[in-house]
Design an enzyme around this catalytic site. Structure first.
Site, PDB file in Angstrom:
ATOM      1  N   LYS A  13      33.928  13.803  15.825  1.00  0.00           N
ATOM      2  CA  LYS A  13      34.497  13.469  17.144  1.00  0.00           C
ATOM      3  C   LYS A  13      33.401  13.358  18.204  1.00  0.00           C
ATOM      4  CE  LYS A  13      37.072  17.182  17.226  1.00  0.00           C
ATOM      5  NZ  LYS A  13      36.676  17.803  15.953  1.00  0.00           N
ATOM      6  N   ARG A  88      44.632  20.905  21.132  1.00  0.00           N
ATOM      7  CA  ARG A  88      44.396  21.553  19.846  1.00  0.00           C
ATOM      8  C   ARG A  88      45.587  22.409  19.401  1.00  0.00           C
ATOM      9  NH1 ARG A  88      38.472  21.868  19.736  1.00  0.00           N
ATOM     10  NH2 ARG A  88      37.665  22.988  17.953  1.00  0.00           N
ATOM     11  N   ARG A 127      24.540  20.823  11.147  1.00  0.00           N
ATOM     12  CA  ARG A 127      24.546  20.220  12.486  1.00  0.00           C
ATOM     13  C   ARG A 127      23.520  20.878  13.409  1.00  0.00           C
ATOM     14  NH1 ARG A 127      30.206  19.712  15.500  1.00  0.00           N
ATOM     15  NH2 ARG A 127      30.419  21.926  15.034  1.00  0.00           N
ATOM     16  N   ARG A 161      24.478  25.745  16.913  1.00  0.00           N
ATOM     17  CA  ARG A 161      25.543  26.550  17.502  1.00  0.00           C
ATOM     18  C   ARG A 161      25.738  27.855  16.742  1.00  0.00           C
ATOM     19  NH1 ARG A 161      30.439  22.403  18.072  1.00  0.00           N
ATOM     20  NH2 ARG A 161      31.545  24.337  17.626  1.00  0.00           N
ATOM     21  N   ARG A 172      37.584  28.464  11.317  1.00  0.00           N
ATOM     22  CA  ARG A 172      37.872  27.319  12.189  1.00  0.00           C
ATOM     23  C   ARG A 172      38.738  26.287  11.483  1.00  0.00           C
ATOM     24  NH1 ARG A 172      31.911  26.144  13.709  1.00  0.00           N
ATOM     25  NH2 ARG A 172      32.713  24.240  14.630  1.00  0.00           N
TER      26      ARG A 172
HETATM   27  P1  ADP Z   1      32.965  17.275  15.658  1.00  0.00           P
HETATM   28  O1  ADP Z   1      32.636  16.942  17.091  1.00  0.00           O
HETATM   29  O2  ADP Z   1      34.197  16.569  15.177  1.00  0.00           O
HETATM   30  O3  ADP Z   1      33.009  18.751  15.399  1.00  0.00           O
HETATM   31  P2  ADP Z   1      30.293  16.165  15.090  1.00  0.00           P
HETATM   32  O4  ADP Z   1      30.364  14.821  15.697  1.00  0.00           O
HETATM   33  O5  ADP Z   1      29.515  17.204  15.807  1.00  0.00           O
HETATM   34  O6  ADP Z   1      31.785  16.703  14.762  1.00  0.00           O
HETATM   35  O7  ADP Z   1      29.719  15.998  13.609  1.00  0.00           O
HETATM   36  C1  ADP Z   1      29.438  17.122  12.784  1.00  0.00           C
HETATM   37  C2  ADP Z   1      28.131  16.898  12.033  1.00  0.00           C
HETATM   38  O8  ADP Z   1      28.308  15.881  11.041  1.00  0.00           O
HETATM   39  C3  ADP Z   1      26.982  16.435  12.918  1.00  0.00           C
HETATM   40  O9  ADP Z   1      25.789  17.067  12.461  1.00  0.00           O
HETATM   41  C4  ADP Z   1      26.926  14.917  12.699  1.00  0.00           C
HETATM   42  O10 ADP Z   1      25.588  14.440  12.798  1.00  0.00           O
HETATM   43  C5  ADP Z   1      27.458  14.753  11.298  1.00  0.00           C
HETATM   44  N1  ADP Z   1      28.326  13.570  11.156  1.00  0.00           N
HETATM   45  C6  ADP Z   1      29.154  13.018  12.070  1.00  0.00           C
HETATM   46  N2  ADP Z   1      29.806  11.942  11.567  1.00  0.00           N
HETATM   47  C7  ADP Z   1      29.385  11.817  10.270  1.00  0.00           C
HETATM   48  C8  ADP Z   1      29.684  10.883   9.207  1.00  0.00           C
HETATM   49  N3  ADP Z   1      30.565   9.893   9.371  1.00  0.00           N
HETATM   50  N4  ADP Z   1      29.053  11.077   8.034  1.00  0.00           N
HETATM   51  C9  ADP Z   1      28.161  12.101   7.849  1.00  0.00           C
HETATM   52  N5  ADP Z   1      27.843  12.994   8.813  1.00  0.00           N
HETATM   53  C10 ADP Z   1      28.421  12.862  10.002  1.00  0.00           C
HETATM   54  P1  ADP Z   2      34.412  21.861  16.621  1.00  0.00           P
HETATM   55  O1  ADP Z   2      34.825  20.462  16.967  1.00  0.00           O
HETATM   56  O2  ADP Z   2      33.170  21.912  15.797  1.00  0.00           O
HETATM   57  O3  ADP Z   2      35.522  22.691  16.079  1.00  0.00           O
HETATM   58  P2  ADP Z   2      34.357  22.562  19.454  1.00  0.00           P
HETATM   59  O4  ADP Z   2      33.050  22.407  20.100  1.00  0.00           O
HETATM   60  O5  ADP Z   2      35.416  21.583  19.747  1.00  0.00           O
HETATM   61  O6  ADP Z   2      34.053  22.671  17.909  1.00  0.00           O
HETATM   62  O7  ADP Z   2      34.950  24.003  19.771  1.00  0.00           O
HETATM   63  C1  ADP Z   2      34.218  25.183  19.599  1.00  0.00           C
HETATM   64  C2  ADP Z   2      35.116  26.380  19.865  1.00  0.00           C
HETATM   65  O8  ADP Z   2      35.567  26.348  21.240  1.00  0.00           O
HETATM   66  C3  ADP Z   2      36.398  26.431  19.048  1.00  0.00           C
HETATM   67  O9  ADP Z   2      36.206  27.031  17.783  1.00  0.00           O
HETATM   68  C4  ADP Z   2      37.323  27.251  19.948  1.00  0.00           C
HETATM   69  O10 ADP Z   2      37.019  28.633  19.892  1.00  0.00           O
HETATM   70  C5  ADP Z   2      36.937  26.761  21.339  1.00  0.00           C
HETATM   71  N1  ADP Z   2      37.749  25.604  21.788  1.00  0.00           N
HETATM   72  C6  ADP Z   2      37.301  24.343  22.060  1.00  0.00           C
HETATM   73  N2  ADP Z   2      38.307  23.549  22.442  1.00  0.00           N
HETATM   74  C7  ADP Z   2      39.436  24.318  22.426  1.00  0.00           C
HETATM   75  C8  ADP Z   2      40.806  24.069  22.707  1.00  0.00           C
HETATM   76  N3  ADP Z   2      41.246  22.855  23.100  1.00  0.00           N
HETATM   77  N4  ADP Z   2      41.676  25.109  22.577  1.00  0.00           N
HETATM   78  C9  ADP Z   2      41.270  26.325  22.186  1.00  0.00           C
HETATM   79  N5  ADP Z   2      39.990  26.631  21.888  1.00  0.00           N
HETATM   80  C10 ADP Z   2      39.065  25.633  22.007  1.00  0.00           C
END
Ligand code: ADP
Ligand code: ADP
Ligand code: ZN
Length: 214
Positions: A13, A88, A127, A161, A172
């Site tokens: 995302k 979420r 990541r 992170r 998660r």
């Molecule tokens: P999210 O915001 O949904 O948690 P991220 O965009 O941070 O996910 O992506 C998680 C990790 O996977 C990052 O290290 C990113 O570089 C990698 N990543 C994102 N999209 C892809 C993909 N289509 N294929 C392989 N790795 C990816």
């Molecule tokens: P990822 O996409 O890798 O799960 P985020 O960066 O979106 O991670 O979120 C990191 C953490 O922040 C989550 O595990 C949660 O604890 C909190 N968080 C983020 N967005 C929300 C939300 N909309 N509602 C509740 N908790 C959230």
């Protein structure tokens, strides 16, 4: 144009939101990034959120809803925004609907990024991001062009992170399946859900999104 990107942790995302931000002049609203900024600043809100975030659970709906509502009111969102990591939970999705109605705003696309759970652990544990400009990378799937140097800003400091470890990832993903997956049904029933294959290569996912957005 206002968008919602849905998908489990590691779905891509943030990666795609940054590309859409640059490509379409939209603002990425990542509740995770906002919360991490609050934690880093040592604010009251950050102190409330930190422990839950470290454990991999979800922060309270009330806190999140207030935070995002205030953010959407800022001027830069008038050009359009991408919700990344919000809503979420069902209460958050319902609160978003009434918030948008009050503000006279609509969502143009709700897009699900479908991915396999098995791939998520590798995605998340690999990541990292640039400490200077926030550009996102992966040890295996999205390396920097030059070892140890950010492609975007030439920065040489990187961060990982605290919650991106194999143990917290499981919690998660559980939180996602239990509390977030029901909102997929919520949007599907409204007939507004679109989807892209989040397992495709990063550039291919961007192309699929561009095709949906036009
Ligand atoms: P999210 O915001 O949904 O948690 P991220 O965009 O941070 O996910 O992506 C998680 C990790 O996977 C990052 O290290 C990113 O570089 C990698 N990543 C994102 N999209 C892809 C993909 N289509 N294929 C392989 N790795 C990816
Ligand atoms: P990822 O996409 O890798 O799960 P985020 O960066 O979106 O991670 O979120 C990191 C953490 O922040 C989550 O595990 C949660 O604890 C909190 N968080 C983020 N967005 C929300 C939300 N909309 N509602 C509740 N908790 C959230
Ligand atoms: Zn950088």
């Amino acid at each position: 144009m206002n968008l919602i990107l849905l998908g489990p942790p590691g779905a891509g995302k943030g990666t795609q939101a940054k590309r859409l931000q640059d490509g379409y002049g939209l603002v990425q609203l990542s509740t995770g990034d906002m919360l991490r900024a609050e934690v880093a600043s040592g604010s009251y809100l950050g102190k409330q959120a930190k422990e839950v975030m470290d454990s991999g659970g979800l922060v309270s709906d009330e806190l999140i809803i207030n935070m995002i509502s205030g953010r959407i009111d800022k001027d830069d969102c008038k050009a359009g925004f991408i919700l990344d990591g919000f809503p979420r939970t069902t209460p958050q999705a319902e609160a978003l609907d009434s918030m948008l109605q009050d503000k006279g705003l609509t969502i143009d696309h709700v897009i699900e990024m479908t991915v396999d759970d098995d791939a998520m652990v590798t995605r998340i544990t690999g990541r990292f991001s640039c400490s200077n400009c926030g550009a996102g990378y992966h040890d295996e799937f999205q390396k920097t062009e030059k070892d140890g140097v950010c492609d975007k800003c030439d920065g040489t400091e990187f961060t990982r992170r605290a919650d991106d470890n194999a143990e917290t990832v499981r919690t998660r993903l559980e939180a996602y399946h239990e509390q977030t997956a029901p909102i997929l049904t919520y949007y599907r029933e409204k007939g507004v859900m679109e989807s892209v294959d989040g397992m495709a290569l990063i550039d291919d996912v961007t192309e699929q999104l561009n095709a949906l957005l036009g």
